[in-house]
Design a protein around this motif. Structure first.
Motif, PDB file in Angstrom:
ATOM      1  N   VAL A 140       0.838  -1.205   0.000  1.00 21.73           N
ATOM      2  CA  VAL A 140       0.000   0.000   0.000  1.00 21.73           C
ATOM      3  C   VAL A 140       0.869   1.250   0.000  1.00 21.73           C
ATOM      4  CG1 VAL A 140      -1.628   1.347   1.393  1.00 21.73           C
ATOM      5  CG2 VAL A 140      -2.008  -1.091   1.057  1.00 21.73           C
ATOM      6  N   ALA A 141       1.898   1.269   0.853  1.00 24.71           N
ATOM      7  CA  ALA A 141       2.769   2.447   0.935  1.00 24.71           C
ATOM      8  C   ALA A 141       3.484   2.689  -0.390  1.00 24.71           C
ATOM      9  CB  ALA A 141       3.783   2.282   2.057  1.00 24.71           C
ATOM     10  N   LEU A 142       4.009   1.640  -1.005  1.00 26.24           N
ATOM     11  CA  LEU A 142       4.712   1.799  -2.282  1.00 26.24           C
ATOM     12  C   LEU A 142       3.760   2.244  -3.390  1.00 26.24           C
ATOM     13  CD1 LEU A 142       7.137  -1.261  -2.207  1.00 26.24           C
ATOM     14  CD2 LEU A 142       7.739   1.158  -1.958  1.00 26.24           C
ATOM     15  N   THR A 143       2.553   1.726  -3.389  1.00 23.55           N
ATOM     16  CA  THR A 143       1.570   2.132  -4.396  1.00 23.55           C
ATOM     17  C   THR A 143       1.249   3.613  -4.258  1.00 23.55           C
ATOM     18  OG1 THR A 143       0.642  -0.097  -4.524  1.00 23.55           O
ATOM     19  CG2 THR A 143      -0.768   1.723  -5.271  1.00 23.55           C
ATOM     20  N   LYS A 144       1.063   4.085  -3.036  1.00 25.70           N
ATOM     21  CA  LYS A 144       0.784   5.509  -2.821  1.00 25.70           C
ATOM     22  C   LYS A 144       1.972   6.372  -3.245  1.00 25.70           C
ATOM     23  CE  LYS A 144      -2.729   5.112   0.709  1.00 25.70           C
ATOM     24  NZ  LYS A 144      -3.166   5.444   2.057  1.00 25.70           N
ATOM     25  N   MET A 145       3.185   5.904  -2.978  1.00 30.32           N
ATOM     26  CA  MET A 145       4.375   6.651  -3.401  1.00 30.32           C
ATOM     27  C   MET A 145       4.465   6.689  -4.922  1.00 30.32           C
ATOM     28  SD  MET A 145       7.088   5.337  -0.529  1.00 30.32           S
ATOM     29  CE  MET A 145       8.496   6.230  -1.171  1.00 30.32           C
ATOM     30  N   GLN A 146       4.120   5.585  -5.568  1.00 24.24           N
ATOM     31  CA  GLN A 146       4.128   5.524  -7.033  1.00 24.24           C
ATOM     32  C   GLN A 146       3.077   6.481  -7.595  1.00 24.24           C
ATOM     33  OE1 GLN A 146       3.836   1.561  -8.731  1.00 24.24           O
ATOM     34  NE2 GLN A 146       2.708   2.352 -10.476  1.00 24.24           N
ATOM     35  N   GLU A 147       1.877   6.459  -7.029  1.00 19.98           N
ATOM     36  CA  GLU A 147       0.810   7.342  -7.486  1.00 19.98           C
ATOM     37  C   GLU A 147       1.161   8.806  -7.297  1.00 19.98           C
ATOM     38  OE1 GLU A 147      -2.502   5.896  -5.212  1.00 19.98           O
ATOM     39  OE2 GLU A 147      -2.842   4.198  -6.572  1.00 19.98           O
TER      40      GLU A 147
ATOM     41  N   GLY B 225       4.128   9.988  -7.584  1.00 26.67           N
ATOM     42  CA  GLY B 225       5.284  10.306  -8.416  1.00 26.67           C
ATOM     43  C   GLY B 225       6.610  10.277  -7.700  1.00 26.67           C
ATOM     44  N   LEU B 226       6.648   9.736  -6.471  1.00 21.29           N
ATOM     45  CA  LEU B 226       7.906   9.670  -5.731  1.00 21.29           C
ATOM     46  C   LEU B 226       8.796   8.532  -6.197  1.00 21.29           C
ATOM     47  CD1 LEU B 226       6.543  10.378  -2.144  1.00 21.29           C
ATOM     48  CD2 LEU B 226       7.841  11.925  -3.609  1.00 21.29           C
ATOM     49  N   ILE B 227       8.187   7.465  -6.681  1.00 19.42           N
ATOM     50  CA  ILE B 227       8.960   6.323  -7.180  1.00 19.42           C
ATOM     51  C   ILE B 227       8.332   5.862  -8.491  1.00 19.42           C
ATOM     52  CG2 ILE B 227       9.687   5.549  -4.886  1.00 19.42           C
ATOM     53  CD1 ILE B 227       7.538   3.347  -5.060  1.00 19.42           C
ATOM     54  N   GLY B 228       9.096   5.106  -9.240  1.00 18.18           N
ATOM     55  CA  GLY B 228       8.583   4.519 -10.459  1.00 18.18           C
ATOM     56  C   GLY B 228       7.789   3.265 -10.157  1.00 18.18           C
ATOM     57  N   HIS B 229       7.409   2.563 -11.189  1.00 17.53           N
ATOM     58  CA  HIS B 229       6.636   1.324 -10.995  1.00 17.53           C
ATOM     59  C   HIS B 229       7.472   0.322 -10.217  1.00 17.53           C
ATOM     60  CE1 HIS B 229       3.635  -1.692 -11.759  1.00 17.53           C
ATOM     61  NE2 HIS B 229       4.587  -2.531 -12.143  1.00 17.53           N
ATOM     62  N   TRP B 230       6.922  -0.148  -9.172  1.00 17.02           N
ATOM     63  CA  TRP B 230       7.642  -1.119  -8.356  1.00 17.02           C
ATOM     64  C   TRP B 230       7.074  -2.464  -8.668  1.00 17.02           C
ATOM     65  CZ3 TRP B 230       5.085  -3.979  -4.606  1.00 17.02           C
ATOM     66  CH2 TRP B 230       3.792  -3.587  -4.311  1.00 17.02           C
TER      67      TRP B 230
END
Length: 83
Positions: free
Chosen positions: A69-76, A78-83
């Protein structure tokens, strides 16, 4: 002098671990406070239920759900690319 460097190195590692844990806890608390195993999907098959696992499967799945969930929110955001 060598002992002093070893002590300084140990202090730096301790500070680094504390920073990582604090950052990780804040990340999960703010981005995935109620996430659990339902929020995690794996591309791999589930382990055989009759096999003994050397870990707590429920705790692992809850942790993976929170991180997902945390990585998905970061991706959404724009903080990280597709994980």
């Amino acid at each position: 002098l060598t002992q002093q460097k070893e002590v300084e190195g140990m202090k730096k590692k301790e500070i680094s671990r504390k920073l990582e844990r604090t950052w990780g806890n804040k990340l999960l608390t703010q981005m995935a406070p109620i996430a659990n195993r339902k929020d995690f999907t794996s591309p791999f098959p589930k382990p055989d239920a009759t096999d003994d696992q050397p870990y707590n499967e429920g705790a692992l799945l809850d942790a993976l759900g929170s991180v997902s969930v945390a990585l998905t929110k970061m991706q959404e955001g724009g903080l990280i690319g597709h994980w």
